[in-house]
Scaffold this motif. Structure first.
Motif, PDB file in Angstrom:
ATOM      1  N   ILE A  44       0.839  -1.202   0.000  1.00  0.00           N
ATOM      2  CA  ILE A  44       0.000   0.000   0.000  1.00  0.00           C
ATOM      3  C   ILE A  44       0.872   1.250   0.000  1.00  0.00           C
ATOM      4  CG2 ILE A  44      -1.712   1.287   1.332  1.00  0.00           C
ATOM      5  CD1 ILE A  44      -2.675  -1.526   2.360  1.00  0.00           C
ATOM      6  N   GLU A  45       1.895   1.253   0.841  1.00  0.00           N
ATOM      7  CA  GLU A  45       2.769   2.426   0.942  1.00  0.00           C
ATOM      8  C   GLU A  45       3.521   2.682  -0.365  1.00  0.00           C
ATOM      9  OE1 GLU A  45       5.980   4.457   3.980  1.00  0.00           O
ATOM     10  OE2 GLU A  45       5.493   2.336   4.209  1.00  0.00           O
ATOM     11  N   GLY A  49       1.763   5.796  -1.170  1.00  0.00           N
ATOM     12  CA  GLY A  49       2.486   6.615  -0.198  1.00  0.00           C
ATOM     13  C   GLY A  49       2.618   8.068  -0.607  1.00  0.00           C
ATOM     14  N   LYS A  50       2.726   8.323  -1.895  1.00  0.00           N
ATOM     15  CA  LYS A  50       2.858   9.708  -2.360  1.00  0.00           C
ATOM     16  C   LYS A  50       1.611  10.534  -2.075  1.00  0.00           C
ATOM     17  CE  LYS A  50       1.774   8.117  -6.999  1.00  0.00           C
ATOM     18  NZ  LYS A  50       2.410   7.680  -8.220  1.00  0.00           N
ATOM     19  N   TYR A  51       0.490   9.855  -1.758  1.00  0.00           N
ATOM     20  CA  TYR A  51      -0.748  10.542  -1.392  1.00  0.00           C
ATOM     21  C   TYR A  51      -0.966  10.548   0.124  1.00  0.00           C
ATOM     22  CZ  TYR A  51      -1.562   9.572  -6.316  1.00  0.00           C
ATOM     23  OH  TYR A  51      -1.439   9.476  -7.675  1.00  0.00           O
ATOM     24  N   GLY A  52       0.009  10.057   0.867  1.00  0.00           N
ATOM     25  CA  GLY A  52      -0.109  10.001   2.321  1.00  0.00           C
ATOM     26  C   GLY A  52      -0.900   8.804   2.813  1.00  0.00           C
ATOM     27  N   HIS A  61     -10.336   4.787   5.576  1.00  0.00           N
ATOM     28  CA  HIS A  61     -10.710   6.177   5.840  1.00  0.00           C
ATOM     29  C   HIS A  61     -11.027   6.919   4.544  1.00  0.00           C
ATOM     30  CE1 HIS A  61      -9.877  10.488   6.471  1.00  0.00           C
ATOM     31  NE2 HIS A  61     -10.479  10.288   7.638  1.00  0.00           N
ATOM     32  N   GLU A  62     -10.198   6.715   3.538  1.00  0.00           N
ATOM     33  CA  GLU A  62     -10.370   7.408   2.260  1.00  0.00           C
ATOM     34  C   GLU A  62     -11.676   6.980   1.581  1.00  0.00           C
ATOM     35  OE1 GLU A  62      -8.624  10.445   0.120  1.00  0.00           O
ATOM     36  OE2 GLU A  62      -7.940   9.572   1.989  1.00  0.00           O
ATOM     37  N   ILE A  63     -12.007   5.687   1.645  1.00  0.00           N
ATOM     38  CA  ILE A  63     -13.234   5.187   1.025  1.00  0.00           C
ATOM     39  C   ILE A  63     -14.457   5.645   1.815  1.00  0.00           C
ATOM     40  CG2 ILE A  63     -14.579   3.110   0.511  1.00  0.00           C
ATOM     41  CD1 ILE A  63     -11.884   1.738  -0.130  1.00  0.00           C
ATOM     42  N   GLY A  67     -12.487  10.732   0.575  1.00  0.00           N
ATOM     43  CA  GLY A  67     -11.416  11.709   0.756  1.00  0.00           C
ATOM     44  C   GLY A  67     -10.873  12.260  -0.546  1.00  0.00           C
ATOM     45  N   SER A  68      -9.880  13.097  -0.429  1.00  0.00           N
ATOM     46  CA  SER A  68      -9.320  13.782  -1.604  1.00  0.00           C
ATOM     47  C   SER A  68      -8.596  12.834  -2.557  1.00  0.00           C
ATOM     48  CB  SER A  68      -8.380  14.898  -1.151  1.00  0.00           C
ATOM     49  OG  SER A  68      -7.349  14.383  -0.335  1.00  0.00           O
ATOM     50  N   HIS A  69      -8.216  11.656  -2.087  1.00  0.00           N
ATOM     51  CA  HIS A  69      -7.534  10.684  -2.950  1.00  0.00           C
ATOM     52  C   HIS A  69      -8.368   9.420  -3.130  1.00  0.00           C
ATOM     53  CE1 HIS A  69      -4.070  13.234  -3.035  1.00  0.00           C
ATOM     54  NE2 HIS A  69      -4.063  13.282  -1.717  1.00  0.00           N
ATOM     55  N   PHE A  70      -9.682   9.579  -3.037  1.00  0.00           N
ATOM     56  CA  PHE A  70     -10.615   8.465  -3.227  1.00  0.00           C
ATOM     57  C   PHE A  70     -10.393   7.780  -4.573  1.00  0.00           C
ATOM     58  CE2 PHE A  70     -14.698   6.896  -4.846  1.00  0.00           C
ATOM     59  CZ  PHE A  70     -15.080   6.037  -3.832  1.00  0.00           C
TER      60      PHE A  70
END
Length: 118
Positions: A44-45, A49-52, A61-63, A67-70
């Motif tokens: 995953i990293e 990783g470039k998206y934190g 959390h993103e799903i 979030g901004s990187h969904f």
């Protein structure tokens, strides 16, 4: 586009508990055309990783929060394959859920269907 497929699909707003269970149980990605379960945070990293996003909890959390990187997370992950629910689901065009059918927006009631299919 959702209006075109609405008679054939059901959708809604899953809760955090169901998103977490689905990602942990059925979440995977494809590397060199091979399905890899999301059990190793290093994978995953390296990819996100470039998206934190460095671990499976960040993906959840993103799903769950769109979030901004969904989009990046969804493109990284494979489709979540669910089992058929025990009770009836028709083939082809379906009656809308709000009229007693299966298709369309179930809103928060999608969680009951996810529990049956997970």
């Amino acid at each position: 586009m959702l209006q075109k497929v609405e008679p054939y699909v059901t959708y809604g707003y899953p809760n955090l508990k169901n998103v977490k269970e689905l990602v942990y149980k059925k979440g995977y990605t494809r590397i060199d055309k091979k399905a890899i379960l999301l059990t190793d945070n290093n994978i995953i990293e390296q990819a996100l990783g470039k998206y934190g996003i460095i671990c499976i909890e960040d993906i959840i959390h993103e799903i769950a929060n769109v979030g901004s990187h969904f989009k990046e997370v969804v493109l990284f992950m494979g489709h979540l394959m669910l089992s058929k629910p025990e009770d009836r689901l028709l083939r082809g065009k379906k009656k809308p859920y709000r009229e007693g059918g299966d298709a369309g927006n179930r809103e928060d009631e999608i969680n009951n269907l996810i529990n049956k299919m997970n």
